[in-house]
Design a protein around this motif. Structure first.
Motif, PDB file in Angstrom:
ATOM      1  N   TYR A 161       0.863  -1.178   0.000  1.00 59.19           N
ATOM      2  CA  TYR A 161       0.000   0.000   0.000  1.00 59.19           C
ATOM      3  C   TYR A 161       0.898   1.226   0.000  1.00 59.19           C
ATOM      4  N   VAL A 162       0.712   2.120  -0.974  1.00 60.93           N
ATOM      5  CA  VAL A 162       1.520   3.338  -1.092  1.00 60.93           C
ATOM      6  C   VAL A 162       0.637   4.539  -0.773  1.00 60.93           C
ATOM      7  N   LEU A 163       1.092   5.358   0.176  1.00 61.48           N
ATOM      8  CA  LEU A 163       0.335   6.528   0.617  1.00 61.48           C
ATOM      9  C   LEU A 163       1.149   7.799   0.411  1.00 61.48           C
ATOM     10  N   ASP A 164       0.444   8.923   0.443  1.00 63.78           N
ATOM     11  CA  ASP A 164       1.113  10.218   0.567  1.00 63.78           C
ATOM     12  C   ASP A 164       1.362  10.448   2.052  1.00 63.78           C
ATOM     13  N   CYS A 165       2.617  10.533   2.442  1.00 65.58           N
ATOM     14  CA  CYS A 165       2.978  10.643   3.853  1.00 65.58           C
ATOM     15  C   CYS A 165       3.526  12.032   4.151  1.00 65.58           C
ATOM     16  N   PRO A 166       3.444  12.466   5.394  1.00 65.02           N
ATOM     17  CA  PRO A 166       4.110  13.722   5.778  1.00 65.02           C
ATOM     18  C   PRO A 166       5.600  13.637   5.467  1.00 65.02           C
ATOM     19  N   ARG A 167       6.167  14.760   5.110  1.00 64.19           N
ATOM     20  CA  ARG A 167       7.584  14.807   4.747  1.00 64.19           C
ATOM     21  C   ARG A 167       8.443  14.402   5.943  1.00 64.19           C
ATOM     22  N   ASN A 168       9.362  13.503   5.719  1.00 59.92           N
ATOM     23  CA  ASN A 168      10.268  13.057   6.776  1.00 59.92           C
ATOM     24  C   ASN A 168      11.702  13.165   6.279  1.00 59.92           C
ATOM     25  N   THR A 169      12.485  14.028   6.945  1.00 59.97           N
ATOM     26  CA  THR A 169      13.890  14.200   6.588  1.00 59.97           C
ATOM     27  C   THR A 169      14.735  13.212   7.379  1.00 59.97           C
ATOM     28  N   ALA A 170      15.722  12.644   6.731  1.00 58.83           N
ATOM     29  CA  ALA A 170      16.572  11.657   7.397  1.00 58.83           C
ATOM     30  C   ALA A 170      17.402  12.307   8.498  1.00 58.83           C
ATOM     31  N   PRO A 171      17.663  11.575   9.587  1.00 59.73           N
ATOM     32  CA  PRO A 171      18.545  12.093  10.635  1.00 59.73           C
ATOM     33  C   PRO A 171      19.990  12.052  10.171  1.00 59.73           C
ATOM     34  N   ALA A 217      18.541   6.055  13.688  1.00 62.10           N
ATOM     35  CA  ALA A 217      17.242   5.882  13.049  1.00 62.10           C
ATOM     36  C   ALA A 217      16.243   6.812  13.706  1.00 62.10           C
ATOM     37  N   ASP A 218      15.345   7.374  12.884  1.00 61.56           N
ATOM     38  CA  ASP A 218      14.286   8.201  13.454  1.00 61.56           C
ATOM     39  C   ASP A 218      13.023   7.365  13.632  1.00 61.56           C
ATOM     40  N   ILE A 255      29.546  10.405  19.975  1.00 63.60           N
ATOM     41  CA  ILE A 255      28.595  10.350  18.863  1.00 63.60           C
ATOM     42  C   ILE A 255      27.617  11.510  19.005  1.00 63.60           C
ATOM     43  N   ARG A 256      27.471  12.300  17.942  1.00 63.93           N
ATOM     44  CA  ARG A 256      26.481  13.372  17.910  1.00 63.93           C
ATOM     45  C   ARG A 256      25.451  13.034  16.834  1.00 63.93           C
ATOM     46  N   PHE A 257      24.169  13.100  17.193  1.00 62.70           N
ATOM     47  CA  PHE A 257      23.135  12.765  16.212  1.00 62.70           C
ATOM     48  C   PHE A 257      21.957  13.716  16.368  1.00 62.70           C
ATOM     49  N   THR A 258      21.354  14.037  15.228  1.00 62.16           N
ATOM     50  CA  THR A 258      20.285  15.035  15.217  1.00 62.16           C
ATOM     51  C   THR A 258      19.341  14.763  14.065  1.00 62.16           C
ATOM     52  N   ASP A 259      18.259  15.564  14.008  1.00 64.21           N
ATOM     53  CA  ASP A 259      17.254  15.432  12.952  1.00 64.21           C
ATOM     54  C   ASP A 259      16.618  16.801  12.775  1.00 64.21           C
ATOM     55  N   PRO A 260      16.471  17.274  11.529  1.00 65.02           N
ATOM     56  CA  PRO A 260      15.882  18.609  11.332  1.00 65.02           C
ATOM     57  C   PRO A 260      14.378  18.649  11.567  1.00 65.02           C
ATOM     58  N   ASP A 261      13.717  17.470  11.593  1.00 71.03           N
ATOM     59  CA  ASP A 261      12.267  17.453  11.792  1.00 71.03           C
ATOM     60  C   ASP A 261      11.923  17.676  13.262  1.00 71.03           C
ATOM     61  N   PRO A 262      10.809  18.345  13.543  1.00 72.05           N
ATOM     62  CA  PRO A 262      10.428  18.587  14.949  1.00 72.05           C
ATOM     63  C   PRO A 262       9.963  17.306  15.639  1.00 72.05           C
ATOM     64  N   SER A 263      10.259  17.239  16.928  1.00 77.04           N
ATOM     65  CA  SER A 263       9.802  16.133  17.784  1.00 77.04           C
ATOM     66  C   SER A 263      10.170  14.771  17.212  1.00 77.04           C
ATOM     67  N   SER A 264      11.418  14.638  16.792  1.00 80.23           N
ATOM     68  CA  SER A 264      11.898  13.357  16.272  1.00 80.23           C
ATOM     69  C   SER A 264      12.538  12.557  17.395  1.00 80.23           C
ATOM     70  N   ARG A 265      12.133  11.297  17.540  1.00 76.01           N
ATOM     71  CA  ARG A 265      12.775  10.403  18.503  1.00 76.01           C
ATOM     72  C   ARG A 265      13.817   9.595  17.745  1.00 76.01           C
ATOM     73  N   LEU A 266      15.072   9.697  18.221  1.00 76.19           N
ATOM     74  CA  LEU A 266      16.200   9.070  17.534  1.00 76.19           C
ATOM     75  C   LEU A 266      16.766   7.941  18.382  1.00 76.19           C
TER      76      LEU A 266
END
Length: 641
Positions: free
Chosen positions: A301-311, A412-413, A344-355
């Protein structure tokens, strides 16, 4: 090339005519649309018993509840001639929901049930011997309405298909369990985003598995007869692809849906939303010869999903103040006394991302680094930082033995439908602290070549003792131990006493050889071990000793007399055997029989202290002496005047 001709029974023609009449009259046909996909498997159990299983995946959102069958019929055929071997009714034994990889990504438009139909069957060794092998099939209609990449999906059926080898090959029993394909696909894909999924199988026999894309099989069931009482024989027609779709282009995308032939990993970056069916084949090889195949159909099943930027993740050597580690250029060299940790430093530009951080060894196993601080957290939410930091430390005892080890550090986000990843591959070498190996000396016989145990042979009733001493130049703690391989030392009359300590360990071993020891186990092998109990515990020093219980005397030297003179002079007046081999555990005197030259028995006795005076007749006689362990002694005896 000639095409196979399909013959139809009158019943088949009647069903087609009925379907056509309903369509002409405009009467709606009840479509049991529900099939998401599935596969079959055949697992060996014991003897001639195998377990045949059908895994059917059911659309829990759009599926017709009336199509949830309580049993399904599998038909088995000979591949050589399509001869029907048997029909097997498979009862429904399990009904569960398929879980999402990330439960937080659950959508109300996608829910799948896994229905398991299974039964034990018998494959007789005098029947299932066809060199071409066999196939089993289950036919069921219909697939989900709304599938975009095939024609008339509401009328499309599925044939679940499995091939397996004969149970006898070249006159020898041939045991095979077919691949088990899992896990099921519970996730959806997002348009324009890379989708990946492990679609691989496992094989209980260790056979080689190769994956490729195939056209899903349609078969001969239909909306009028959606669940036939038995499957028809092959060949089975495939589904009809929609325009621009094909076996190698089943789902539109860049890339289109594909599968790694070795790992079974599915990948696609879909370019259209909708529901798409696809087919995968897993071919099984043993010694480079194909022995079977398993087909799996499924839907994506392929959907239109909210944009998710990689961490993103960066690795720093030490405290993190130095420049970041550059993959492909830098190699970490871990030495005794030096820094063994990475920042190790890790981040994600998307708001409220659990990494979440994880590590994956690439070319090594065993010891691996671990996180000494929290390796998961949220970024860019109220009151939380925009970057997280973790510390990864390598074990002090890590030893790469001069090679370069590779370790993937992965962030991984929690994006949907699947987490997005970023990976840094770290190359490193590691040297453990210096250590002088301990030394083990014993009073056992000289050690045999290779890994074979030394052998100690003691007559029954004898006592054997040995000493063991371990020393260590570094004065590290030492432990001496002894373990019977498959038996208890005390049960075999063995005792082991150790005095362990720093820099030195001493032990004494003793064994009382007995018939009881011989009855405990045929091979009495004891593993003696010296272990250095430092922080970096090295491989222990091991001595293997096999203990053998011997008869009290050498029985090979037993030579009975062969002449007697029963004349009353007190010399050789009777045949007797005071030098008989002694009774030994299960080897006890069973009896003696004496025969004339014509084979007539003239004397017998079960007593070791027998005497025979010739029965008053001279001539040649023959005797047979037996022991309870099967040992026999034969010979001749001459009676003189």
């Amino acid at each position: 090339m000639s095409l196979p001709v399909r013959t139809f029974s009158m019943c088949s023609w009647s069903r087609l005519l009925l379907l056509g009449l309903l369509l002409i009259l405009g009467i709606p046909v009840a479509h049991a649309t529900h099939i998401v996909g599935g596969e079959m498997e055949l697992q060996y159990r014991r003897g001639n018993t195998y377990t045949l299983t059908l895994n059917l995946y059911f659309d829990a959102i759009n599926g017709n509840p009336g199509a949830l069958d309580q049993q399904m019929t599998a038909s088995i055929f000979d591949k050589a001639n399509n001869r029907r071997m048997q029909n097997v009714v498979l009862p429904l034994t399990s009904n569960t929901f398929v879980q999402y990889t990330n439960p937080a990504c659950t959508t109300s438009s996608l829910s799948t049930r896994k229905l398991v139909y299974t039964r034990d069957i018998t494959l007789e060794e005098n029947i299932y011997i066809s060199t071409a092998g066999y196939y089993t099939a289950v036919e069921r209609c219909c697939r989900n309405n709304g599938i975009k990449n095939i024609i008339n999906p509401q009328n499309a059926a599925q044939t679940f298909y499995l091939e397996f080898p004969a149970v006898v090959r070249n006159g020898q029993r041939f045991i095979d369990s077919t691949p088990r394909i899992f896990p099921p696909l519970g996730d959806y894909a997002c348009r324009g985003e890379m989708f990946y999924y492990d679609f691989s199988g496992q094989d209980a026999d260790g056979d080689s598995l190769v994956y490729d894309m195939v056209t899903p099989l349609n078969g001969y069931s239909n909306p009028v007869s959606p669940s036939p009482t038995q499957a028809q024989a092959a060949p089975y027609p495939g589904i009809t692809w929609a325009a621009d779709r094909s076996t190698l282009n089943q789902i539109p995308g860049t890339p289109t849906l594909g599968i790694d032939s070795r790992t079974g990993r599915l990948t696609v970056r879909p370019s259209q939303v909708g529901l798409f069916v696809f087919g995968v084949r897993c071919t099984e090889y043993r010694r480079k010869v194909k022995i079977g195949e398993t087909r799996r159909d499924f839907q994506l099943y392929v959907l239109d999903c909210p944009r998710n930027t990689a961490p993103s993740v960066q690795v720093y050597n030490g405290t993190g103040k130095r420049p970041a580690y550059v993959p492909g250029r830098d190699t970490l060299h871990l030495v005794p006394g030096g820094n063994r940790c990475l920042s190790i430093r890790f981040t994600d530009p998307d708001p409220s991302s659990r990494l979440t951080l994880t590590t994956r060894p690439v070319n090594f196993s065993g010891l691996a680094p671990s996180f000494t601080t929290v390796s998961t957290g949220m970024v860019r939410a109220a009151g939380v930082p925009d970057t997280l930091t973790a510390t990864l430390c390598f074990p002090e005892c890590q030893d790469t033995k001069g090679q370069v080890y590779l370790l993937d550090v992965i962030v991984a986000d929690n994006g949907c439908s699947l987490p997005k990843l970023d990976t840094v591959r770290v190359a490193f070498t590691a040297i453990p602290p210096a250590n002088t190996p301990p030394v083990l000396t014993t009073s056992f016989p000289a050690e045999a070549a290779g890994t074979s145990p030394v052998i100690v042979r003691i007559p029954v009733g004898g006592v054997y003792t040995a000493t063991l001493t371990g020393t260590d130049a570094d004065r590290d703690p030492l432990v001496l131990s002894a373990v019977g391989q498959g038996f208890d030392l005390a049960a075999a009359g063995m005792q082991f006493t150790a005095q362990n300590g720093t820099g030195r360990a001493d032990a004494t071993f003793s064994w009382q050889s007995s018939c009881e020891a011989a009855s405990v186990q045929e091979n009495l092998i004891v593993r003696f071990q010296l272990q250095e109990t430092t922080k970096c515990t090295p491989v222990p020093l091991v001595r293997l000793v096999q203990f053998v219980v011997l008869p009290p005397v050498d029985t090979v030297s037993f030579l009975p007399p062969n002449i007697i003179t029963p004349n009353g002079d007190g010399k050789n007046d009777a045949f007797e055997l005071p030098t008989l081999p002694p009774d030994y555990c299960d080897g006890r005197f069973g009896g003696i029989k004496i025969y004339s030259r014509w084979g007539n028995e003239v004397f017998h006795s079960p007593e070791r202290s027998f005497k025979w005076n010739g029965a008053g007749s001279t001539g040649m006689y023959y005797y047979l002496i037996t022991f309870t362990n099967g040992r026999r002694y034969k010979g001749w005896l001459q009676v003189l005047p």
